[in-house]
Design a protein around this motif. Structure first.
Motif, short mmCIF file in Angstrom:
data_model
loop_
_atom_site.label_atom_id
_atom_site.label_comp_id
_atom_site.label_asym_id
_atom_site.label_seq_id
_atom_site.Cartn_x
_atom_site.Cartn_y
_atom_site.Cartn_z
N THR A 131 0.89 -1.52 0.07
CA THR A 131 -0.08 -0.31 0.26
C THR A 131 0.91 1.33 0.31
O THR A 131 0.70 2.21 -0.46
N VAL A 132 2.30 1.46 0.79
CA VAL A 132 2.93 2.04 0.49
C VAL A 132 3.50 2.43 -0.48
O VAL A 132 3.46 3.98 -1.12
N VAL A 133 3.92 1.57 -1.61
CA VAL A 133 4.49 1.78 -3.13
C VAL A 133 3.14 2.16 -3.72
O VAL A 133 3.60 3.00 -4.43
N LEU A 134 1.88 1.21 -3.46
CA LEU A 134 0.91 1.73 -4.66
C LEU A 134 0.43 3.48 -4.26
O LEU A 134 0.12 3.86 -5.16
N SER A 135 0.99 3.42 -2.86
CA SER A 135 0.35 5.26 -3.09
C SER A 135 1.49 6.07 -3.56
O SER A 135 1.22 7.28 -4.19
N VAL A 136 2.58 6.26 -3.51
CA VAL A 136 3.72 6.82 -4.15
C VAL A 136 3.92 7.08 -5.29
O VAL A 136 3.85 8.02 -6.14
N LEU A 178 -3.74 2.93 -13.46
CA LEU A 178 -4.14 2.20 -11.68
C LEU A 178 -4.37 1.28 -11.79
O LEU A 178 -3.87 0.41 -11.30
N ALA A 179 -4.85 0.26 -12.20
CA ALA A 179 -4.43 -1.06 -12.79
C ALA A 179 -3.48 -1.43 -13.06
O ALA A 179 -2.43 -2.03 -12.04
N LEU A 180 -2.15 -0.72 -13.69
CA LEU A 180 -1.38 -1.11 -13.89
C LEU A 180 -0.12 -0.57 -12.68
O LEU A 180 0.71 -1.09 -12.31
N ILE A 181 -0.39 0.69 -12.29
CA ILE A 181 0.27 -0.04 -11.28
C ILE A 181 0.08 -0.30 -10.39
O ILE A 181 0.94 -0.60 -10.04
N ALA A 182 -1.39 -0.78 -9.98
CA ALA A 182 -1.72 -1.60 -7.92
C ALA A 182 -0.91 -2.25 -9.27
O ALA A 182 -0.37 -3.12 -8.05
N ILE A 183 -1.37 -3.70 -10.64
CA ILE A 183 -1.04 -5.15 -10.70
C ILE A 183 0.92 -4.69 -10.13
O ILE A 183 1.47 -5.90 -9.87
N SER A 184 1.85 -3.09 -10.88
CA SER A 184 3.69 -3.45 -10.76
C SER A 184 3.41 -3.24 -9.27
O SER A 184 5.26 -4.20 -9.23
N SER A 185 2.78 -2.60 -8.89
CA SER A 185 3.44 -2.18 -6.93
C SER A 185 3.10 -3.69 -6.61
O SER A 185 4.20 -4.24 -5.66
N PHE A 186 2.66 -4.71 -6.44
CA PHE A 186 2.31 -6.11 -6.07
C PHE A 186 3.29 -6.69 -6.54
O PHE A 186 3.79 -7.70 -5.53
N LEU A 196 11.55 2.33 -6.30
CA LEU A 196 10.75 2.23 -5.94
C LEU A 196 10.21 3.81 -5.56
O LEU A 196 8.75 3.74 -5.32
N ILE A 197 10.95 4.46 -4.42
CA ILE A 197 11.14 5.10 -3.46
C ILE A 197 11.76 6.63 -3.96
O ILE A 197 11.04 7.95 -4.57
N LEU A 198 12.91 6.50 -4.62
CA LEU A 198 14.17 7.56 -4.65
C LEU A 198 13.11 7.64 -6.88
O LEU A 198 13.63 9.43 -6.59
N ILE A 199 13.39 7.03 -7.51
CA ILE A 199 13.14 7.26 -8.51
C ILE A 199 11.00 7.69 -9.05
O ILE A 199 11.07 9.25 -9.08
#
Length: 367
Positions: free
Chosen positions: A120-125, A158-166, A210-213
């Motif tokens: 959820t943290v990465v998804l939010s970012v 949103l779907a692409l971000i959710a799948i990639s984050s997972f 996942l955070i700096l970029i």
């Protein structure tokens, strides 16, 4: 329970997998972690639950529907997940230390709570990156806005971000395992989570990539957005009446405030957390680890702060959001509703006129 004595303590839980030395007595750092996890964090979470639910309702209303609204709905859902996992995996261990002795909780923490917190943290970012890209296209690539900034594209994004984050967070499902013990914590780091592989993943993949970029991307796009808005209004200044220029300036200031408050708050807290986490994980010999631990107590709460107060920023910076919120509760006068609709219609007309001239005013991005 000494909150730094085990690998499962709150300091480890929030974006950290390395425990720090502690003493039997509460140190200043331990006390800070306790206050942040047991008091400050939960208060922010309660505010965040209410605010994010209200945000979802407002952005779903007919007058607020847009590609930007879609991303902000996804943002609110992800932030609710962050706050829920913080309560379940961090605050709960401080409120009731005996919960770590429960086998049920050990299974939950190892295979659901811990990995889903990071998800959820990465998804939010990355949804923050998504909404910034959406706004960047609307302002800087005006000719492509109709093609790329619509509900269908936002849903795909949103779907692409959710799948990639997972997928990129799958290693966190292998970081902890439950153990059968008596009178002891029922979960522990796996050989991967506590070994060099886990350290490499946490530092290089999670923190740097996942955070700096995303941090650098959001910073760059917001600078370009603000620059483009300023340039557009300057080019149009010679073609507007004094009253029109006043409205344009007010709109420019509003969108600038919105960008600075929402996304630069994100940049500050995520950047702070990332820097302190690097010190926490690497533990350089020259660093004062007690000071680093104290700083991390604030940094981890910063993530909760970032996920809790977007609603407040919307209310402070977005006039249409405030009006729609008041309208939802029946607290806005009819003439104010009409005025808001007229302003929105004027803004839309200004957008069409500006688009034909190859530029776009700040009012077209006012949310």
């Amino acid at each position: 329970m000494d909150i730094n004595a085990t690998a499962a303590g709150p300091e480890m839980m929030v974006l950290n997998t390395t425990s720090t030395p502690s003493t039997p007595d509460f140190t200043t750092a331990n006390q800070l972690h306790y206050v942040m996890s047991a008091v400050v964090g939960p208060i922010l979470c309660i505010i965040g639950f209410i605010g994010n639910f209200l945000s979802i309702i407002v952005w779903c209303r007919p007058g607020m529907r847009s590609s930007t609204g879609r991303y902000l709905i996804g943002q609110a859902i992800a932030d609710i997940g962050v706050l829920l996992m913080f309560i379940m995996c961090d605050s709960l261990q401080v409120w009731a230390p005996s919960v770590t002795l429960s086998m049920t909780y050990g299974v939950f923490f190892s295979y659901i709570g811990y990995p889903m917190f990071f998800f959820t943290v990465v998804l939010s970012v990355w949804i923050t990156v998504g909404v910034t890209v959406d706004r960047y296209i609307m302002v800087c690539w005006i000719t492509s806005a109709k093609k790329y900034c619509n509900d269908q594209r936002a849903n795909m994004g949103l779907a692409l971000i959710a799948i990639s984050s997972f997928l990129v967070n799958l290693p966190h499902f292998a970081s902890f395992t439950h153990v059968h013990t008596e009178n002891s914590t029922t979960f522990e780091l796996t050989s991967f989570g506590g070994g060099s592989g886990g350290q490499f993943y946490e530092f290089w993949i999670h923190c740097i990539i996942l955070i700096l970029i995303p941090w650098v991307s959001v910073l760059f796009m917001n600078i370009k957005i603000i620059s483009k808005i300023t340039q557009s209004n300057r080019r149009m200044s010679g073609k507007k009446t004094r009253e029109s220029m006043k409205k344009s300036k007010q709109s420019e200031n509003q969108i600038t405030r919105l960008l600075l408050t929402v996304t630069f708050t994100f940049l500050f807290f995520i950047g702070l957390q990332c820097i302190i986490q690097c010190f926490q994980m690497q533990q350089p010999s020259w660093a004062n680890l007690a000071t680093v631990s104290s700083a991390f107590a604030f940094a981890k709460t910063g993530i909760v702060f970032n996920s809790s107060l977007n609603f407040v920023f919307y209310c402070l910076s977005g006039r249409r959001f405030r009006v729609e919120l008041l309208r939802m509760f029946g607290l806005v006068k009819r003439d104010l509703q009409t005025s808001s609709l007229v302003d929105h219609s004027t803004s839309s007309g200004g957008t069409r006129s500006t688009s034909s001239g190859g530029t776009r005013s700040a009012s077209s991005t006012d949310i």
